[in-house]
Write an enzyme that holds these catalytic residues in place. Structure first.
Site, PDB file in Angstrom:
ATOM      1  N   PRO A 105       3.977 -10.805   0.617  1.00  0.00           N
ATOM      2  CA  PRO A 105       3.121 -10.670   1.459  1.00  0.00           C
ATOM      3  C   PRO A 105       1.599 -10.238   0.684  1.00  0.00           C
ATOM      4  O   PRO A 105       1.616  -9.726  -0.366  1.00  0.00           O
ATOM      5  CB  PRO A 105       3.212  -9.512   2.613  1.00  0.00           C
ATOM      6  CG  PRO A 105       4.662  -9.115   2.104  1.00  0.00           C
ATOM      7  CD  PRO A 105       4.926  -9.774   0.733  1.00  0.00           C
TER       8      PRO A 105
ATOM      9  N   TYR B  82       2.164  -1.162 -10.844  1.00  0.00           N
ATOM     10  CA  TYR B  82       2.549  -1.469  -9.395  1.00  0.00           C
ATOM     11  C   TYR B  82       2.751  -3.026  -9.413  1.00  0.00           C
ATOM     12  O   TYR B  82       3.760  -3.525  -9.128  1.00  0.00           O
ATOM     13  CB  TYR B  82       1.812  -1.104  -8.156  1.00  0.00           C
ATOM     14  CG  TYR B  82       2.462  -1.719  -6.749  1.00  0.00           C
ATOM     15  CD1 TYR B  82       3.455  -1.184  -6.194  1.00  0.00           C
ATOM     16  CD2 TYR B  82       1.691  -2.816  -6.257  1.00  0.00           C
ATOM     17  CE1 TYR B  82       4.111  -2.049  -5.175  1.00  0.00           C
ATOM     18  CE2 TYR B  82       2.232  -3.389  -5.217  1.00  0.00           C
ATOM     19  CZ  TYR B  82       3.382  -2.938  -4.661  1.00  0.00           C
ATOM     20  OH  TYR B  82       3.728  -3.622  -3.369  1.00  0.00           O
TER      21      TYR B  82
ATOM     22  N   ALA C  96      14.368   0.947   6.007  1.00  0.00           N
ATOM     23  CA  ALA C  96      14.243   0.687   7.415  1.00  0.00           C
ATOM     24  C   ALA C  96      13.507   1.636   7.920  1.00  0.00           C
ATOM     25  O   ALA C  96      13.229   1.531   9.553  1.00  0.00           O
ATOM     26  CB  ALA C  96      15.557   0.448   7.732  1.00  0.00           C
TER      27      ALA C  96
ATOM     28  N   VAL D 191      17.420   4.969  -2.973  1.00  0.00           N
ATOM     29  CA  VAL D 191      17.718   3.906  -3.856  1.00  0.00           C
ATOM     30  C   VAL D 191      17.639   4.097  -5.224  1.00  0.00           C
ATOM     31  O   VAL D 191      18.241   3.395  -6.035  1.00  0.00           O
ATOM     32  CB  VAL D 191      17.168   2.499  -3.392  1.00  0.00           C
ATOM     33  CG1 VAL D 191      17.306   2.091  -2.119  1.00  0.00           C
ATOM     34  CG2 VAL D 191      15.622   2.502  -3.715  1.00  0.00           C
TER      35      VAL D 191
HETATM   36  P1  NDP Z   1       6.030   1.677   4.184  1.00  0.00           P
HETATM   37  O1  NDP Z   1       5.538   2.561   3.347  1.00  0.00           O
HETATM   38  O2  NDP Z   1       5.648   1.453   5.614  1.00  0.00           O
HETATM   39  O3  NDP Z   1       7.731   1.686   3.839  1.00  0.00           O
HETATM   40  C1  NDP Z   1       8.182   1.646   2.986  1.00  0.00           C
HETATM   41  C2  NDP Z   1       9.862   1.910   3.147  1.00  0.00           C
HETATM   42  O4  NDP Z   1      10.636   2.034   1.810  1.00  0.00           O
HETATM   43  C3  NDP Z   1       9.988   3.059   3.890  1.00  0.00           C
HETATM   44  O5  NDP Z   1      11.131   2.710   5.049  1.00  0.00           O
HETATM   45  C4  NDP Z   1      10.662   4.090   3.027  1.00  0.00           C
HETATM   46  O6  NDP Z   1      11.593   5.003   3.457  1.00  0.00           O
HETATM   47  C5  NDP Z   1      11.305   3.259   1.949  1.00  0.00           C
HETATM   48  N1  NDP Z   1      11.543   3.739   0.594  1.00  0.00           N
HETATM   49  C6  NDP Z   1      10.577   4.152  -0.067  1.00  0.00           C
HETATM   50  N2  NDP Z   1      11.087   4.674  -1.470  1.00  0.00           N
HETATM   51  C7  NDP Z   1      12.485   4.488  -1.212  1.00  0.00           C
HETATM   52  C8  NDP Z   1      13.566   5.258  -1.826  1.00  0.00           C
HETATM   53  N3  NDP Z   1      13.417   5.772  -3.093  1.00  0.00           N
HETATM   54  N4  NDP Z   1      14.865   4.833  -1.250  1.00  0.00           N
HETATM   55  C9  NDP Z   1      15.020   4.471  -0.086  1.00  0.00           C
HETATM   56  N5  NDP Z   1      13.896   3.889   0.741  1.00  0.00           N
HETATM   57  C10 NDP Z   1      12.510   4.091   0.417  1.00  0.00           C
HETATM   58  O7  NDP Z   1       5.491   0.507   3.465  1.00  0.00           O
HETATM   59  P2  NDP Z   1       5.712  -1.088   3.562  1.00  0.00           P
HETATM   60  O8  NDP Z   1       6.788  -1.361   4.651  1.00  0.00           O
HETATM   61  O9  NDP Z   1       4.454  -1.877   3.482  1.00  0.00           O
HETATM   62  O10 NDP Z   1       6.614  -1.671   2.206  1.00  0.00           O
HETATM   63  C11 NDP Z   1       7.899  -2.311   2.313  1.00  0.00           C
HETATM   64  C12 NDP Z   1       7.732  -3.160   0.987  1.00  0.00           C
HETATM   65  O11 NDP Z   1       6.690  -4.278   1.154  1.00  0.00           O
HETATM   66  C13 NDP Z   1       7.487  -2.385  -0.199  1.00  0.00           C
HETATM   67  O12 NDP Z   1       8.599  -3.200  -1.204  1.00  0.00           O
HETATM   68  C14 NDP Z   1       6.370  -2.780  -0.610  1.00  0.00           C
HETATM   69  O13 NDP Z   1       6.042  -3.003  -2.131  1.00  0.00           O
HETATM   70  C15 NDP Z   1       6.131  -4.153   0.049  1.00  0.00           C
HETATM   71  N6  NDP Z   1       4.875  -4.940   0.142  1.00  0.00           N
HETATM   72  C16 NDP Z   1       3.922  -4.138   1.227  1.00  0.00           C
HETATM   73  C17 NDP Z   1       2.620  -4.720   1.162  1.00  0.00           C
HETATM   74  C18 NDP Z   1       1.545  -3.946   2.056  1.00  0.00           C
HETATM   75  O14 NDP Z   1       0.381  -4.211   2.036  1.00  0.00           O
HETATM   76  N7  NDP Z   1       2.204  -3.028   3.050  1.00  0.00           N
HETATM   77  C19 NDP Z   1       2.137  -6.013   0.770  1.00  0.00           C
HETATM   78  C20 NDP Z   1       3.118  -6.621  -0.301  1.00  0.00           C
HETATM   79  C21 NDP Z   1       4.174  -6.010  -0.419  1.00  0.00           C
HETATM   80  P3  NDP Z   1      11.709   6.498   3.263  1.00  0.00           P
HETATM   81  O15 NDP Z   1      10.275   7.245   2.601  1.00  0.00           O
HETATM   82  O16 NDP Z   1      12.166   7.143   4.607  1.00  0.00           O
HETATM   83  O17 NDP Z   1      12.714   6.564   1.969  1.00  0.00           O
HETATM   84  C1  8X3 Z   2       1.023  -4.634  -1.630  1.00  0.00           C
HETATM   85  C2  8X3 Z   2      -0.264  -5.439  -1.582  1.00  0.00           C
HETATM   86  O1  8X3 Z   2      -2.396  -6.035  -2.698  1.00  0.00           O
HETATM   87  O2  8X3 Z   2      -1.931  -3.897  -2.272  1.00  0.00           O
HETATM   88  O3  8X3 Z   2       2.089  -5.116  -2.384  1.00  0.00           O
HETATM   89  O4  8X3 Z   2      -0.936  -4.872  -3.962  1.00  0.00           O
HETATM   90  S1  8X3 Z   2      -1.362  -4.867  -2.617  1.00  0.00           S
END
Ligand code: NDP
Ligand code: 8X3
Length: 257
Positions: free
Chosen positions: A187, A157, A14, A65
């Site tokens: 997404p 990934y 978050a 996590v």
């Molecule tokens: P961000 O990098 O903006 O956010 C990722 C979040 O995950 C951060 O809050 C980070 O917090 C947290 N995180 C990462 N590793 C850990 C860990 N080991 N333990 C706890 N928290 C963790 O990326 P997004 O918001 O884009 O990503 C969120 C989700 O959406 C992911 O699962 C990603 O794969 C997915 N996603 C993203 C897309 C995109 O284009 N952006 C498209 C499709 C899916 P912190 O570093 O503080 O731990």
């Molecule tokens: C994040 C979207 O297309 O970069 O999951 O893999 S993509």
């Protein structure tokens, strides 16, 4: 603006992007929140802001996590009133690198597998039994278009997001005899810190990902998550695929400039 009044939502990851936007939207809708991520300072600031702005209760803690023991200890150590989690958003996740598989970095692979698959499992293994016991709960896993399509360099990934898709379907099957619901929100391109993380802080390379196209925002995805958890009890949204209008697949985008 009270769609989630009296519900407790736990959002992993978050501190940024989709997770942060979901926390803000859920707060607007009156939910009480449990927020976790590794960057505790950010989580704390967000918690303080949301408490003040929306007069909700927020519990937060630093969490990696990937660390099973930490996940178990911190969750089972929650005050009793916070264990009544109604909504679990398994959002914490990341990508690292875009190398061909045979040139990939092992440490990147470990990080993605440990976070996106094992982290989601560790959290779910603690929280879902509580939900089963209460006969109540919504689980939303954040998948991706990468969980449906491969693209060059996406290899590991994509494999982790295919795994999220499989785990969501597995949860749906295993919970079919309960009132619990399981969704995946998948997404396409969302402008968050995702690309900065993928490219290990290379700002220029990260910016190029979103050049000439309007990507989704974290808020756009949060609204899809909210939709899943606010359906009437007899409806389980299995999967939401949400894409920018000018993106038709992992490899198909229309860009101006
Ligand atoms: P961000 O990098 O903006 O956010 C990722 C979040 O995950 C951060 O809050 C980070 O917090 C947290 N995180 C990462 N590793 C850990 C860990 N080991 N333990 C706890 N928290 C963790 O990326 P997004 O918001 O884009 O990503 C969120 C989700 O959406 C992911 O699962 C990603 O794969 C997915 N996603 C993203 C897309 C995109 O284009 N952006 C498209 C499709 C899916 P912190 O570093 O503080 O731990
Ligand atoms: C994040 C979207 O297309 O970069 O999951 O893999 S993509």
């Amino acid at each position: 603006m009270n769609l989630l009044r009296n519900r407790v939502a736990f959002i992993t990851g978050a501190s940024a992007g989709i997770g942060e936007a979901t926390a803000a939207l859920f707060a607007e809708e009156g939910a009480n929140l449990i927020l976790a991520a590794r960057r505790g300072d950010r989580i704390q600031k967000l918690a303080e802001r949301l408490r003040k702005e929306y007069q909700i209760n927020v519990h937060f803690f630093q969490l990696d996590v990937r660390n099973q023991r930490e996940v178990e200890t911190k969750l089972t150590g929650l005050p009793e009133e916070w264990k009544t989690i109604d909504i679990l958003v398994n959002n914490a996740g990341l990508s690292r690198g875009l190398e061909k598989l045979h040139e990939g970095k092992l440490s990147d692979w470990e990080e993605m597998i440990d976070t996106n698959i094992k982290g989601l499992l560790y959290v779910s293994r603690v929280v879902i039994p509580w939900m089963v016991q209460r006969g109540k709960g919504d689980i939303v896993n954040i998948g991706s278009i990468a969980g449906h399509e491969l693209y060059p360099g996406g290899n590991v990934y994509c494999a982790t997001k295919f795994a999220v898709d499989a785990l969501t379907k597995g949860m749906q099957i295993d919970l079919v005899d309960t009132p619990l619901r399981v969704s995946t929100v998948d997404p396409g391109m969302v402008e968050t810190e995702f690309s900065m993380v993928r490219f290990h802080g290379d700002t220029e390379r990260a910016k190029k990902v979103y050049q000439g196209i309007q990507p989704l925002s974290g808020r756009d995805v949060a609204e899809a998550i909210l939709f899943c958890v606010t359906r009437p009890p007899h409806i389980n949204i299995h999967q939401v695929r949400i894409m920018p209008t000018n993106q038709a697949g992992a490899m198909v985008t229309y860009r101006t400039g």
